[in-house]
Design a protein around this motif. Structure first.
Motif, short mmCIF file in Angstrom:
data_model
loop_
_atom_site.label_atom_id
_atom_site.label_comp_id
_atom_site.label_asym_id
_atom_site.label_seq_id
_atom_site.Cartn_x
_atom_site.Cartn_y
_atom_site.Cartn_z
N ASN A 184 -19.15 -21.37 34.17
CA ASN A 184 -19.76 -21.98 32.99
C ASN A 184 -19.70 -23.44 33.19
O ASN A 184 -19.38 -24.21 32.20
CB ASN A 184 -19.23 -21.31 31.53
CG ASN A 184 -19.54 -20.02 31.40
OD1 ASN A 184 -20.82 -19.74 30.93
ND2 ASN A 184 -18.64 -19.31 31.77
N GLN A 236 -23.15 -20.55 21.86
CA GLN A 236 -23.23 -19.57 23.02
C GLN A 236 -24.48 -18.76 22.93
O GLN A 236 -25.07 -18.33 23.73
CB GLN A 236 -21.82 -18.87 22.71
CG GLN A 236 -21.60 -17.71 23.84
CD GLN A 236 -20.39 -17.15 23.43
OE1 GLN A 236 -19.43 -17.52 24.22
NE2 GLN A 236 -20.14 -16.05 22.80
N SER A 237 -24.98 -18.34 21.59
CA SER A 237 -25.99 -17.56 21.54
C SER A 237 -27.36 -18.29 22.06
O SER A 237 -28.30 -17.44 22.81
CB SER A 237 -26.39 -17.09 20.08
OG SER A 237 -27.53 -16.43 19.85
N VAL A 267 -13.95 -18.14 33.92
CA VAL A 267 -14.60 -18.45 32.65
C VAL A 267 -15.27 -19.69 33.21
O VAL A 267 -16.47 -19.97 33.20
CB VAL A 267 -14.29 -18.29 31.41
CG1 VAL A 267 -15.09 -18.94 30.47
CG2 VAL A 267 -13.97 -16.91 31.19
N ARG A 276 -20.30 -20.23 18.12
CA ARG A 276 -21.03 -18.86 18.39
C ARG A 276 -22.53 -19.13 18.39
O ARG A 276 -23.40 -18.42 19.34
CB ARG A 276 -20.80 -17.71 17.29
CG ARG A 276 -19.21 -17.60 17.47
CD ARG A 276 -19.02 -16.15 16.84
NE ARG A 276 -17.73 -15.75 16.61
CZ ARG A 276 -16.90 -15.14 17.55
NH1 ARG A 276 -17.73 -14.67 18.63
NH2 ARG A 276 -15.81 -14.55 17.42
N VAL A 320 -13.63 -18.70 24.18
CA VAL A 320 -12.48 -17.76 24.64
C VAL A 320 -11.46 -17.87 23.77
O VAL A 320 -11.29 -18.71 22.87
CB VAL A 320 -11.90 -18.17 26.01
CG1 VAL A 320 -12.94 -18.33 27.11
CG2 VAL A 320 -11.37 -19.69 25.82
N ARG A 324 -27.12 -18.36 25.89
CA ARG A 324 -27.74 -17.02 26.33
C ARG A 324 -29.29 -16.72 26.48
O ARG A 324 -29.84 -16.35 27.33
CB ARG A 324 -26.81 -15.93 25.74
CG ARG A 324 -25.46 -15.96 26.09
CD ARG A 324 -24.68 -15.07 25.43
NE ARG A 324 -23.22 -15.09 26.01
CZ ARG A 324 -22.07 -14.40 25.72
NH1 ARG A 324 -22.51 -13.26 24.43
NH2 ARG A 324 -20.91 -14.41 25.90
N ALA A 373 -14.91 -24.89 28.60
CA ALA A 373 -14.81 -23.70 27.85
C ALA A 373 -13.95 -24.08 26.74
O ALA A 373 -13.54 -25.12 26.33
CB ALA A 373 -13.67 -22.57 28.70
N ARG A 397 -24.92 -14.50 31.38
CA ARG A 397 -24.39 -14.58 30.03
C ARG A 397 -23.53 -15.87 29.78
O ARG A 397 -22.25 -15.55 30.04
CB ARG A 397 -23.94 -13.29 29.37
CG ARG A 397 -25.02 -12.23 29.31
CD ARG A 397 -24.26 -10.84 28.83
NE ARG A 397 -23.42 -10.93 27.76
CZ ARG A 397 -23.87 -11.04 26.46
NH1 ARG A 397 -25.18 -11.09 26.17
NH2 ARG A 397 -23.25 -10.95 25.34
N PRO A 398 -23.88 -17.04 29.78
CA PRO A 398 -23.02 -17.76 29.51
C PRO A 398 -22.05 -17.88 28.44
O PRO A 398 -22.25 -17.36 27.27
CB PRO A 398 -23.86 -19.32 29.29
CG PRO A 398 -25.21 -18.88 29.71
CD PRO A 398 -25.35 -17.31 29.53
N GLN A 399 -20.62 -18.21 28.79
CA GLN A 399 -19.72 -18.01 27.84
C GLN A 399 -18.87 -19.37 27.37
O GLN A 399 -18.48 -20.29 28.30
CB GLN A 399 -18.48 -17.16 28.43
CG GLN A 399 -17.38 -16.78 27.41
CD GLN A 399 -16.50 -15.81 27.86
OE1 GLN A 399 -16.60 -15.26 29.12
NE2 GLN A 399 -15.46 -15.78 27.49
#
Length: 308
Positions: free
Chosen positions: A93, A53-54, A89, A50, A78, A57, A97, A73-75
């Motif tokens: 990206n 990911q933050s 996704v 996380r 999942v 972004r 993933a 907003r890159p992900q």
């Protein structure tokens, strides 16, 4: 090791020889019963993913200079995702993933499919292959090099359901997994006086996996086997093949999994290399490879437990 794969594996590759490379993403599954305490475990494990990911972004927002549109907003993460949504996704990206979930419906979703075609995205995403989804009523999604890391928990009944679908087993999805089959809960476990993970260790884990994950995304490292690791691997591989390829070998009954395991060892060696910061920086050393080999017996033991 699974979380190293989830944080960095899809952005780290090993060039074995000209024309043959393997990405270091991997599939791993914890097999346990209900009320095992897996939810707080996975919440803790997810933290660096996380954070990655933050950070991605925040970078995307800073680089976005069009006030009329929302920044991308890159992900990275999942969990409950259909095969079609996964490909979408990945296509948005860079092809990668990470699925990290304590309550994933992945296996249940697969056993409820009317046909097995959608598992192609998982098979391709393990190997880093091109994958494309065409639908008449929807736009096309394609991934030039699909990469997926999976770290999930599941119950034995979900694995049993998959095993009752030979078309799923024969395609080799389960053989791509490294399993950890948790032992049965004992009386001693009910008298737990463990204080849990110490804050210092928790912070170190988060910072380490976040740093490794971001570094591998920035550099896309390509590792090679050192001059002594390459021939050592070849000798090990030849002997290992005799154990599972030849009829009468002690691993012949799980040869499909062992064929994947030959490649997994390379992936593990690459992940352990970036974990330990071995030198030379982009060369898998003999020590790296031997550390990876220490996991083979663990993998084989728990794969057989999962089959049982």
């Amino acid at each position: 090791l699974g979380m190293l794969s989830a944080s960095a594996g899809a952005h780290l590759r090993v060039l074995v020889k000209d024309g043959y490379e393997t990405w270091c993403n991997d599939f791993a599954a914890l097999v346990c019963g209900v009320s095992f305490g897996k939810t707080p475990l996975f919440k803790h494990a997810q933290a660096p993913i996380r954070q990655i990911q933050s950070e991605l972004r925040q970078r995307a927002a800073k680089a976005h200079d069009d006030p009329e549109t929302e920044p991308p907003r890159p992900q990275v993460l999942v969990s409950d995702v259909s095969p079609e949504a996964l490909v979408k996704v990945q296509s948005e990206n860079g092809g990668s993933a990470s699925m990290v979930s304590a309550e994933t419906p992945l296996f249940a979703r697969l056993t409820n499919l009317s046909n097995v075609q959608p598992i192609e995205c998982f098979l391709s995403s393990y190997s880093g292959e091109y994958y494309q989804v065409d639908r008449i009523t929807r736009s096309q999604n394609e991934v030039e090099c699909a990469r997926l890391s999976i770290v999930v928990a599941t119950q034995d009944k979900a694995l049993k359901a998959i095993h009752q679908r030979p078309e799923l087993v024969d395609r080799g999805l389960i053989s791509r997994f490294t399993f950890y089959v948790a032992p049965e809960i004992t009386e001693a476990d009910l008298n737990d006086d463990d204080d849990g993970v110490q804050p210092g260790l928790s912070d170190y884990y988060d910072a380490l996996l976040t740093r490794i994950g971001l570094r591998c995304r920035d550099e896309l490292p390509e590792l090679r086997l050192s001059a002594d690791a390459a021939p050592f691997r070849q000798v090990w591989r030849n002997n290992f093949k005799r154990r599972h390829k030849l009829r009468g070998g002690d691993l012949h009954d799980i040869s499909q999994h062992c064929s994947k395991l030959e490649d997994k060892v390379l992936r593990w060696a690459g992940l352990l290399h970036v974990l330990w910061g071995s030198r030379p920086e982009y060369e898998i050393t003999l020590d790296d490879f031997q550390r990876a080999l220490m996991l083979v017996d663990f993998d084989l033991h728990h794969y057989r437990l999962a089959l049982e």
